[in-house]
Design an enzyme around this catalytic site. Structure first.
Site, PDB file in Angstrom:
ATOM      1  N   HIS A 209      37.113  39.983  38.368  1.00 55.94           N
ATOM      2  CA  HIS A 209      37.997  41.082  38.801  1.00 55.94           C
ATOM      3  C   HIS A 209      39.443  40.701  39.045  1.00 55.94           C
ATOM      4  O   HIS A 209      40.262  41.557  39.368  1.00 55.94           O
ATOM      5  CB  HIS A 209      37.434  41.771  40.052  1.00 55.94           C
ATOM      6  CG  HIS A 209      37.553  40.928  41.292  1.00 55.94           C
ATOM      7  ND1 HIS A 209      36.543  40.130  41.741  1.00 55.94           N
ATOM      8  CD2 HIS A 209      38.567  40.761  42.174  1.00 55.94           C
ATOM      9  CE1 HIS A 209      36.924  39.504  42.848  1.00 55.94           C
ATOM     10  NE2 HIS A 209      38.153  39.871  43.120  1.00 55.94           N
TER      11      HIS A 209
HETATM   12  C1  UD1 Z   1      41.022  43.904  45.472  1.00 57.21           C
HETATM   13  C2  UD1 Z   1      41.893  42.842  46.132  1.00 57.21           C
HETATM   14  C3  UD1 Z   1      41.353  41.466  45.790  1.00 57.21           C
HETATM   15  C4  UD1 Z   1      39.876  41.345  46.114  1.00 57.21           C
HETATM   16  C5  UD1 Z   1      39.113  42.468  45.462  1.00 57.21           C
HETATM   17  C6  UD1 Z   1      37.688  42.428  45.903  1.00 57.21           C
HETATM   18  C7  UD1 Z   1      44.284  43.338  46.365  1.00 57.21           C
HETATM   19  C8  UD1 Z   1      45.631  43.025  45.863  1.00 57.21           C
HETATM   20  N1  UD1 Z   1      43.257  42.880  45.638  1.00 57.21           N
HETATM   21  O1  UD1 Z   1      41.163  43.771  44.069  1.00 57.21           O
HETATM   22  O2  UD1 Z   1      42.052  40.496  46.562  1.00 57.21           O
HETATM   23  O3  UD1 Z   1      39.420  40.110  45.655  1.00 57.21           O
HETATM   24  O4  UD1 Z   1      39.682  43.734  45.858  1.00 57.21           O
HETATM   25  O5  UD1 Z   1      36.854  43.146  45.055  1.00 57.21           O
HETATM   26  O6  UD1 Z   1      44.148  43.959  47.388  1.00 57.21           O
HETATM   27  N2  UD1 Z   1      38.414  50.748  41.503  1.00 57.21           N
HETATM   28  C9  UD1 Z   1      37.470  51.740  41.368  1.00 57.21           C
HETATM   29  N3  UD1 Z   1      36.615  51.958  42.401  1.00 57.21           N
HETATM   30  C10 UD1 Z   1      36.651  51.257  43.555  1.00 57.21           C
HETATM   31  C11 UD1 Z   1      37.612  50.248  43.679  1.00 57.21           C
HETATM   32  C12 UD1 Z   1      38.481  50.001  42.646  1.00 57.21           C
HETATM   33  O7  UD1 Z   1      37.396  52.430  40.343  1.00 57.21           O
HETATM   34  O8  UD1 Z   1      35.823  51.503  44.453  1.00 57.21           O
HETATM   35  C13 UD1 Z   1      39.345  50.503  40.372  1.00 57.21           C
HETATM   36  C14 UD1 Z   1      40.549  51.433  40.432  1.00 57.21           C
HETATM   37  O9  UD1 Z   1      40.919  51.754  39.130  1.00 57.21           O
HETATM   38  C15 UD1 Z   1      41.590  50.548  41.077  1.00 57.21           C
HETATM   39  C16 UD1 Z   1      41.249  49.178  40.487  1.00 57.21           C
HETATM   40  O10 UD1 Z   1      39.831  49.171  40.424  1.00 57.21           O
HETATM   41  O11 UD1 Z   1      42.899  50.939  40.779  1.00 57.21           O
HETATM   42  C17 UD1 Z   1      41.733  48.015  41.293  1.00 57.21           C
HETATM   43  O12 UD1 Z   1      41.348  48.148  42.654  1.00 57.21           O
HETATM   44  P1  UD1 Z   1      42.195  47.429  43.804  1.00 57.21           P
HETATM   45  O13 UD1 Z   1      41.537  47.667  45.098  1.00 57.21           O
HETATM   46  O14 UD1 Z   1      43.640  47.775  43.690  1.00 57.21           O
HETATM   47  O15 UD1 Z   1      42.113  45.915  43.401  1.00 57.21           O
HETATM   48  P2  UD1 Z   1      40.859  44.982  43.106  1.00 57.21           P
HETATM   49  O16 UD1 Z   1      41.007  44.441  41.743  1.00 57.21           O
HETATM   50  O17 UD1 Z   1      39.617  45.681  43.487  1.00 57.21           O
HETATM   51  N1  UDP Z   2      29.319  41.201  45.964  1.00 59.06           N
HETATM   52  C1  UDP Z   2      28.339  42.181  46.051  1.00 59.06           C
HETATM   53  N2  UDP Z   2      27.989  42.843  44.901  1.00 59.06           N
HETATM   54  C2  UDP Z   2      28.564  42.587  43.705  1.00 59.06           C
HETATM   55  C3  UDP Z   2      29.558  41.579  43.628  1.00 59.06           C
HETATM   56  C4  UDP Z   2      29.925  40.909  44.782  1.00 59.06           C
HETATM   57  O1  UDP Z   2      27.797  42.433  47.128  1.00 59.06           O
HETATM   58  O2  UDP Z   2      28.197  43.245  42.714  1.00 59.06           O
HETATM   59  C5  UDP Z   2      29.703  40.476  47.199  1.00 59.06           C
HETATM   60  C6  UDP Z   2      29.579  38.975  47.110  1.00 59.06           C
HETATM   61  O3  UDP Z   2      28.261  38.547  47.394  1.00 59.06           O
HETATM   62  C7  UDP Z   2      30.588  38.528  48.161  1.00 59.06           C
HETATM   63  C8  UDP Z   2      31.666  39.579  48.070  1.00 59.06           C
HETATM   64  O4  UDP Z   2      31.074  40.704  47.426  1.00 59.06           O
HETATM   65  O5  UDP Z   2      30.002  38.546  49.453  1.00 59.06           O
HETATM   66  C9  UDP Z   2      32.844  39.089  47.285  1.00 59.06           C
HETATM   67  O6  UDP Z   2      33.709  40.141  47.050  1.00 59.06           O
HETATM   68  P1  UDP Z   2      34.639  40.248  45.776  1.00 59.06           P
HETATM   69  O7  UDP Z   2      34.149  39.347  44.714  1.00 59.06           O
HETATM   70  O8  UDP Z   2      34.775  41.676  45.471  1.00 59.06           O
HETATM   71  O9  UDP Z   2      36.062  39.797  46.351  1.00 59.06           O
HETATM   72  P2  UDP Z   2      36.744  38.408  46.700  1.00 59.06           P
HETATM   73  O10 UDP Z   2      35.781  37.590  47.481  1.00 59.06           O
HETATM   74  O11 UDP Z   2      37.180  37.771  45.435  1.00 59.06           O
HETATM   75  O12 UDP Z   2      37.939  38.804  47.501  1.00 59.06           O
END
Ligand code: UD1
Ligand code: UDP
Length: 363
Positions: A209
């Site tokens: 991601h």
């Molecule tokens: C965010 C965090 C990242 C974290 C990750 C965990 C920032 C800058 N990034 O990244 O540090 O590791 O979350 O997963 O805050 N979207 C959906 N549904 C959802 C969530 C997201 O469709 O429930 C899609 C949307 O198009 C959205 C895009 O994903 O614009 C990105 O979501 P965003 O929360 O901005 O960043 P992440 O890549 O999820």
């Molecule tokens: N995780 C989850 N389901 C998934 C993928 C990740 O429950 O399908 C959990 C994972 O076990 C960990 C956390 O989400 O506890 C990590 O979050 P993510 O990878 O979204 O973000 P990051 O840690 O990179 O900020």
């Protein structure tokens, strides 16, 4: 009555907050303390948010801001606007933020501008790569925080190098405590191995991601191509960001047509840690998943050029490949006896340590 305002909003923050909220509730019995929770709504799909509230028994947030799905700046400014009103209304004694997301930074700025002391869980992490939005969020947050909860000793050292010394506590890692407390529950409750027809150690688990991977066609193409070239089945719970970008780049069919790759929707926490525990290897660019691989003693291939969780690299438990498909395939295929691990992440009592420090600070 002392009030703590907790700001969460993204998947890993729901997970990180579970045990600390529980420990604060226990502390509230001996000191008149109340935790109020704000969910910014940065993550909003049921399988990115709601699932964690139900399966991990997280109490429903007092405020839901529903601010997901927009650009970083729009999100941060909309969050701070609504958070200002909440800080004005609640007048908390302290605010808690977690990790390094946009919700972390928005919560941190709002607390400090409302003249409320700020505590940061997962303080001091550094990848030393400012092209990562998360690195900027971490640095900015740490430089306006008063109470720093560091998961590792290296995090304490990183803060020291930035002249941050006061209010710094090494507490161990909150995700380590949660994994240790949840694995047996996952073994009992999760039916994911059966429903996907999986045998332990016969598959790889993958997550992707990071902006640098998902939002560049070349990188995401290279990563999924490597999955197709692996000699084992790959279980790929797809993050909505990766799905959206693969669709936009016209690459989703290529992924879905790979015989050995099983794309599934994001799964709940218990399913995820069971999938991690039983995987032969984990391929990921997630911070949390890299750590969980280490906690569960599953070798990890990190699809990044750097990591803030540098302890995991020791002994080759984690290797960095970036998005280079050749390196990914080679690292995933490597099989060898793994060396013993050291205990870098504390004693599994992080939540009670944090709650006691907070109680001492505000009660
Ligand atoms: C965010 C965090 C990242 C974290 C990750 C965990 C920032 C800058 N990034 O990244 O540090 O590791 O979350 O997963 O805050 N979207 C959906 N549904 C959802 C969530 C997201 O469709 O429930 C899609 C949307 O198009 C959205 C895009 O994903 O614009 C990105 O979501 P965003 O929360 O901005 O960043 P992440 O890549 O999820
Ligand atoms: N995780 C989850 N389901 C998934 C993928 C990740 O429950 O399908 C959990 C994972 O076990 C960990 C956390 O989400 O506890 C990590 O979050 P993510 O990878 O979204 O973000 P990051 O840690 O990179 O900020």
């Amino acid at each position: 009555m002392k009030k703590i305002l907790t700001i969460i909003g993204a998947r890993p923050q729901f997970i990180k907050s579970v045990l600390i909220s529980r420990a604060l509730e226990e502390e509230s019995l001996s000191c008149c303390l109340k935790e109020i929770t704000v969910n910014t709504g940065q993550h909003y799909d049921a399988n990115m948010a709601g699932v964690f509230f139900s399966e991990l028994n997280i109490k429903q947030p007092d405020y839901d801001l529903s601010l997901g799905g927009v650009s970083a700046l729009s999100q941060i400014s909309a969050m701070t606007k609504l958070l200002e009103e909440i800080f004005d209304k609640e007048r908390p004694d302290l605010a808690i933020v977690y990790g390094d997301t946009n919700s972390t930074l928005a919560g941190a700025i709002s607390a400090v501008k409302s003249k409320v002391r700020l505590a940061h869980v997962e303080a001091g992490l550094r990848s030393f790569d400012k092209s990562m939005p998360e690195e900027v969020n971490r640095i900015l947050t740490d430089h306006i925080t008063s109470i720093f909860f560091c998961p590792t000793k290296i995090a304490v050292e990183n803060l020291k190098k930035e002249n941050i010394i006061n209010g710094v506590y090494f507490t161990g890692d909150i995700m380590f405590e949660l994994v240790m407390k949840s694995l047996n529950i996952a073994r009992e409750k999760s039916g994911i191995m059966r429903s996907l027809g999986l045998q332990p150690k016969e598959y790889f688990l993958a997550t992707v991601h990071r902006e640098s991977n998902t939002d560049t066609r070349k990188n995401i193409d290279s990563i999924i191509s490597s999955f197709g070239d692996l000699n084992k089945k790959v279980i790929f719970p797809i993050h909505p960001r990766a799905k959206k970008m693969l669709q936009m780049f016209g690459l989703i069919k290529k992924l879905e047509n790979m015989d050995n790759v099983k794309v599934i929707e994001p799964v709940g926490y218990l399913d995820m840690i069971l999938l991690e525990n039983n995987a032969a290897k984990i391929l990921t660019d997630s911070g949390g998943v890299q750590k969980e691989a280490y906690f569960l003693k599953v070798p990890c291939v990190t699809l990044r050029e750097n990591t803030e969780w540098v302890e995991t690299l020791e002994g080759g438990w984690n290797v960095l490949t970036g998005a280079d498909s050749e390196k990914i395939v080679q690292s995933a295929g490597l099989s060898r006896e793994m060396p013993p691990q050291k205990n870098y992440y504390g004693d599994g009592d992080t939540s009670s340590r944090i709650a006691q420090i907070l109680k001492k600070e505000i009660c």
